[in-house]
Design an enzyme around this catalytic site. Structure first.
Site, PDB file in Angstrom:
ATOM      1  N   GLY A 288       0.122  -5.498   0.808  1.00  0.00           N
ATOM      2  CA  GLY A 288      -0.977  -6.025  -0.546  1.00  0.00           C
ATOM      3  C   GLY A 288      -0.077  -6.606  -2.274  1.00  0.00           C
ATOM      4  O   GLY A 288      -0.598  -6.886  -2.265  1.00  0.00           O
TER       5      GLY A 288
ATOM      6  N   ALA B 273       0.715  -1.372  -0.261  1.00  0.00           N
ATOM      7  CA  ALA B 273       0.050   0.034   0.432  1.00  0.00           C
ATOM      8  C   ALA B 273       0.826   1.745   0.120  1.00  0.00           C
ATOM      9  O   ALA B 273       1.328   1.365   0.566  1.00  0.00           O
ATOM     10  CB  ALA B 273      -0.965  -0.253   1.418  1.00  0.00           C
TER      11      ALA B 273
ATOM     12  N   GLU C  36       0.319  -9.333  -0.655  1.00  0.00           N
ATOM     13  CA  GLU C  36      -1.673 -10.485  -1.091  1.00  0.00           C
ATOM     14  C   GLU C  36      -1.613 -10.891  -2.414  1.00  0.00           C
ATOM     15  O   GLU C  36      -3.227 -11.029  -2.922  1.00  0.00           O
ATOM     16  CB  GLU C  36      -2.106  -9.167  -0.165  1.00  0.00           C
TER      17      GLU C  36
ATOM     18  N   GLU D 116       2.922  -6.118   8.066  1.00  0.00           N
ATOM     19  CA  GLU D 116       1.909  -5.306   8.629  1.00  0.00           C
ATOM     20  C   GLU D 116       1.648  -5.261  10.029  1.00  0.00           C
ATOM     21  O   GLU D 116       1.544  -4.033  10.496  1.00  0.00           O
ATOM     22  CB  GLU D 116       0.410  -5.482   8.559  1.00  0.00           C
TER      23      GLU D 116
END
Length: 328
Positions: A178, A133, A181, A201
């Site tokens: 991300g 992100a 992911e 995270e």
């Protein structure tokens, strides 16, 4: 992304027809919004008829996918292979609101493209897949904006996962947060030896929120996934291969070549069969009872029994030739 096409026409132009078009509007783009401008008046030199002149007509085609995400369709023998490319160099492909919109639009476009058979998710930026992100943008968001963004990202990766055709993540360099992911949302993952993976995270006092806590344990196992998420440690391509996170780890710079080889192998097979195989596996894996999963396999197989492709496959086998599948 915008494409400018010039059409050259030869013919007779006179000033009356030109003046009648003087009020015609032109499409201009200033990178933010569209605006209309009047066509400039014809010069005095054009007052007399102009014979056999060149007239240039420019057509501006606005594509739905922003510049940070680009769709590239391969051609010739590779027709059917689609490359979804991340191109946000200044931020190492960090996922901003703009990139999120680009991903959403690209997934919808691919989902609506009946010619797409295999999707490669790759990066145009050297030594990075996706840095996760965009935390600089995240710092400017309030709590509700962050929640909406993460929910949208989770939904987008679920849409990527739900595509009916196979998806292959091509990973060179960093795939963090991300970015990892996103790769987990793909069916297959190919990485270079210099790849770097992490779920960082918890170091930011949050958890992976775009599917990481659910997809990672389903791929590498519950205990190992907990370790990777709890510690937020980085690991490389070879370790990713040993834990089953990636299908192949190849020398640095060769991940795309390997992924394309696999995509070509898939592209030669019956497209309906590939779609049904993906559906049977994905839907069957979420069933608690094996008998329920077997029923899903039965339903998917039944949908292929009366297909033209199945008959073509049998005919090609009997005639000792390469089959020509039509996806019907």
């Amino acid at each position: 992304m915008h494409r400018l096409r010039s059409v050259v026409c030869r013919g007779t132009l006179n000033c009356e027809s030109r003046n009648s078009n003087a009020s015609a509007a032109r499409f201009l783009h200033n990178s933010r919004a569209w605006r209309w401008l009047p066509h400039p008046p014809a010069p005095a030199a054009m007052a007399a008829p102009c014979h056999f002149r060149l007239f240039f007509c420019r057509t501006l085609i606005l594509q739905t996918v922003p510049n940070v995400v680009r769709i590239e369709k391969l051609s010739d023998s590779d027709s059917g292979i689609v490359n979804l490319k991340l191109e946000r160099a200044e931020a190492k492909n960090a996922i901003s609101k703009e990139m999120l919109r680009g991903l959403q639009n690209a997934i919808v476009e691919i989902d609506n493209d009946s010619s797409a058979k295999v999707v490669l998710v790759s990066s145009s930026i050297p030594r990075v897949f996706c840095a996760g992100a965009d935390l600089k943008e995240r710092r400017l968001m309030n709590t509700s904006e962050v929640e909406h963004f993460v929910n949208s990202l989770r939904s987008t990766f679920s849409s990527l996962e739900a595509l009916s055709v196979p998806t292959i993540a091509v990973i060179e360099g960093a795939a963090l947060g991300g970015g990892l992911e996103m790769a987990l949302s793909c069916d297959l993952r190919i990485c270079g030896e210099d790849a770097a993976f992490s779920m960082p995270e918890t170091g930011l006092a949050i958890i992976p929120g775009a599917g990481g806590t659910q997809r990672l344990p389903r791929i590498v196992g519950r205990s190992l996934a907990k370790e990777l998420i709890y510690t937020a440690r980085r690991f490389g391509g070879r370790e990713a291969l040993s834990m089953g996170l990636v299908n192949y780890c190849v020398p640095t710079g060769e991940a795309y070549t390997k992924a394309l080889q696999i995509a070509r192998d898939i592209n030669e097979k019956g497209p309906l069969a590939i779609k049904m195989a993906k559906k049977a596996i994905d839907e069957g894996m979420v069933q608690v009872e094996l008998s329920s999963a077997m029923s899903i396999e039965e339903e998917c197989y039944a949908q292929l029994l009366h297909s033209q492709d199945r008959l073509e496959g049998l005919a090609a086998f009997a005639e000792k030739r390469k089959p020509k599948y039509a996806g019907k």
